[in-house]
Write an enzyme that holds these catalytic residues in place. Structure first.
Site, PDB file in Angstrom:
ATOM      1  N   SER A  91      49.864 -51.744  46.022  1.00  0.00           N
ATOM      2  CA  SER A  91      50.495 -52.105  47.294  1.00  0.00           C
ATOM      3  C   SER A  91      51.603 -53.104  46.999  1.00  0.00           C
ATOM      4  CB  SER A  91      49.440 -52.770  48.197  1.00  0.00           C
ATOM      5  OG  SER A  91      50.043 -53.378  49.325  1.00  0.00           O
ATOM      6  N   TYR A 111      42.144 -58.338  49.992  1.00  0.00           N
ATOM      7  CA  TYR A 111      43.023 -57.184  49.725  1.00  0.00           C
ATOM      8  C   TYR A 111      44.058 -57.552  48.662  1.00  0.00           C
ATOM      9  CZ  TYR A 111      46.028 -53.159  50.913  1.00  0.00           C
ATOM     10  OH  TYR A 111      46.778 -52.005  50.874  1.00  0.00           O
TER      11      TYR A 111
HETATM   12  P1  NAD Z   1      43.184 -44.608  55.186  1.00  0.00           P
HETATM   13  O1  NAD Z   1      42.214 -45.482  55.894  1.00  0.00           O
HETATM   14  O2  NAD Z   1      43.999 -43.635  55.970  1.00  0.00           O
HETATM   15  O3  NAD Z   1      42.469 -43.811  54.038  1.00  0.00           O
HETATM   16  C1  NAD Z   1      41.556 -44.436  53.195  1.00  0.00           C
HETATM   17  C2  NAD Z   1      40.703 -43.385  52.556  1.00  0.00           C
HETATM   18  O4  NAD Z   1      39.714 -44.039  51.757  1.00  0.00           O
HETATM   19  C3  NAD Z   1      39.956 -42.526  53.569  1.00  0.00           C
HETATM   20  O5  NAD Z   1      39.903 -41.184  53.110  1.00  0.00           O
HETATM   21  C4  NAD Z   1      38.566 -43.145  53.584  1.00  0.00           C
HETATM   22  O6  NAD Z   1      37.572 -42.224  53.961  1.00  0.00           O
HETATM   23  C5  NAD Z   1      38.447 -43.521  52.119  1.00  0.00           C
HETATM   24  N1  NAD Z   1      37.431 -44.523  51.859  1.00  0.00           N
HETATM   25  C6  NAD Z   1      37.195 -45.676  52.503  1.00  0.00           C
HETATM   26  N2  NAD Z   1      36.109 -46.284  51.997  1.00  0.00           N
HETATM   27  C7  NAD Z   1      35.650 -45.488  50.998  1.00  0.00           C
HETATM   28  C8  NAD Z   1      34.557 -45.555  50.109  1.00  0.00           C
HETATM   29  N3  NAD Z   1      33.685 -46.565  50.142  1.00  0.00           N
HETATM   30  N4  NAD Z   1      34.405 -44.546  49.216  1.00  0.00           N
HETATM   31  C9  NAD Z   1      35.254 -43.493  49.180  1.00  0.00           C
HETATM   32  N5  NAD Z   1      36.295 -43.379  50.011  1.00  0.00           N
HETATM   33  C10 NAD Z   1      36.499 -44.371  50.910  1.00  0.00           C
HETATM   34  O7  NAD Z   1      44.136 -45.614  54.351  1.00  0.00           O
HETATM   35  P2  NAD Z   1      45.578 -45.444  53.708  1.00  0.00           P
HETATM   36  O8  NAD Z   1      46.516 -46.276  54.483  1.00  0.00           O
HETATM   37  O9  NAD Z   1      45.882 -44.023  53.458  1.00  0.00           O
HETATM   38  O10 NAD Z   1      45.349 -46.216  52.332  1.00  0.00           O
HETATM   39  C11 NAD Z   1      45.128 -45.563  51.114  1.00  0.00           C
HETATM   40  C12 NAD Z   1      45.417 -46.511  49.979  1.00  0.00           C
HETATM   41  O11 NAD Z   1      46.786 -46.910  50.033  1.00  0.00           O
HETATM   42  C13 NAD Z   1      44.582 -47.783  50.020  1.00  0.00           C
HETATM   43  O12 NAD Z   1      44.208 -48.158  48.712  1.00  0.00           O
HETATM   44  C14 NAD Z   1      45.548 -48.789  50.597  1.00  0.00           C
HETATM   45  O13 NAD Z   1      45.250 -50.094  50.209  1.00  0.00           O
HETATM   46  C15 NAD Z   1      46.861 -48.315  49.992  1.00  0.00           C
HETATM   47  N6  NAD Z   1      48.042 -48.778  50.718  1.00  0.00           N
HETATM   48  C16 NAD Z   1      48.241 -48.414  52.006  1.00  0.00           C
HETATM   49  C17 NAD Z   1      49.378 -48.864  52.640  1.00  0.00           C
HETATM   50  C18 NAD Z   1      49.681 -48.490  54.053  1.00  0.00           C
HETATM   51  O14 NAD Z   1      50.609 -49.061  54.630  1.00  0.00           O
HETATM   52  N7  NAD Z   1      48.988 -47.562  54.652  1.00  0.00           N
HETATM   53  C19 NAD Z   1      50.293 -49.687  51.968  1.00  0.00           C
HETATM   54  C20 NAD Z   1      50.040 -50.033  50.663  1.00  0.00           C
HETATM   55  C21 NAD Z   1      48.910 -49.564  50.037  1.00  0.00           C
END
Ligand code: NAD
Length: 257
Positions: free
Chosen positions: A139, A152
């Site tokens: 991130s 985080y």
């Molecule tokens: P999201 O909530 O849409 O998806 C998260 C996924 O992780 C889901 O499929 C959920 O079921 C799964 N998950 C959650 N807990 C779990 C567990 N214990 N075991 C297995 N799977 C699990 O989130 P997102 O925004 O798509 O984020 C995905 C990644 O990208 C994360 O690591 C997040 O930190 C990173 N990220 C997101 C953003 C953003 O703006 N959305 C920015 C930077 C980084």
């Protein structure tokens, strides 16, 4: 070496960025293993839909990324892991002195330690296959900090460090390890932060999006899951053979500030 026909395991890929990466992979001819901690008909249907749409092998594998044994079992049961995308992640927003210990532990386990366990299980398979790619979804918060996101930010900085060590331990092999550092991408994880942030700052939804979330994203636009998918594919391409141990920001200029 083309990535078509290879197998990618993407943790946390039933929604948001993980699903976006899985779709990009499938479109490029990569077989995919989807994962989350649930085991519903919808989860399996997602894999079937990818298979039908793109003509690749796709399956869903339930494993809770907060549990080290399940992290390793996800990889071992797949039997093959050419591309490992560590993407599973959760968020909780609170000041340090009010941050619940169970949330801290869960975020460190899911967002950081899971990547250690899956990588440990995947590297022997990549070595046996003579090729491998580890792509960790960190991130902008793996490179910079913001208030109220201590767990985080600690976890994402940890993932960037793990990425560097993975790269050094595989530097003389046909394996690379890199981290993608997205800025804000509008996914369910970000949607879920909006109410807490509204409360924290005493602002409305649109103000939170424009003046808090995208304040540090100079483009003032969310990144898309397709852009993160495309960046992941690039890291899996031949052009990226000598790119290892580094981070690629997809953040609209956030970390240039
Ligand atoms: P999201 O909530 O849409 O998806 C998260 C996924 O992780 C889901 O499929 C959920 O079921 C799964 N998950 C959650 N807990 C779990 C567990 N214990 N075991 C297995 N799977 C699990 O989130 P997102 O925004 O798509 O984020 C995905 C990644 O990208 C994360 O690591 C997040 O930190 C990173 N990220 C997101 C953003 C953003 O703006 N959305 C920015 C930077 C980084």
């Amino acid at each position: 070496m083309s990535y078509a026909g290879k197998t990618a395991i993407i943790t946390g890929s039933t929604s948001g960025i993980g699903l976006g990466i899985a779709r990009s992979m499938a479109k490029a001819g990569v077989n995919v293993v989807l994962n989350s901690f649930t085991d519903s008909l919808e989860d399996h249907a997602l894999a079937e839909a990818l298979s039908a749409e793109f003509g690749i092998e796709a399956r869903y594998a339930q494993a809770d990324m907060s549990d080290p044994a399940q992290c390793r079992a996800l990889i071992e049961r797949a039997g093959r892991c050419d591309i490992l995308v560590n993407n599973a992640g959760i968020q909780h927003v609170a000041p340090i002195d009010e941050f619940p210990t169970d949330k801290w532990d869960a975020i460190i386990a899911i967002n950081m330690s899971s990547a250690f366990h899956t990588t440990a299980a995947a590297l022997p398979m990549m070595r046996a296959a003579g090729w491998g790619r580890v792509v960790n979804i960190a991130s902008a918060h793996g490179l910079t900090a913001s208030p109220y996101k201590s767990a985080y930010i600690a976890a994402k900085h940890g993932v960037v460090g793990l990425t560097k060590t993975t790269a050094l331990e595989t530097a003389q092999e046909p394996i690379t390890a890199n981290a993608i550092c997205p800025g804000y991408v509008l996914t369910p994880l970000v949607e879920a932060q909006i109410p807490d942030t509204m409360k924290e700052y005493g602002l409305g939804r649109e103000e939170v999006i424009r003046d808090v979330m995208l304040l540090r994203q100079p483009s003032r636009q969310f990144a898309t899951v397709e852009q993160i998918g495309g960046t992941t594919l690039f890291l899996c391409s031949d052009a990226a053979d000598q790119i290892t141990g580094t981070t690629i920001s997809v953040d609209g200029g956030w970390t240039a500030l």
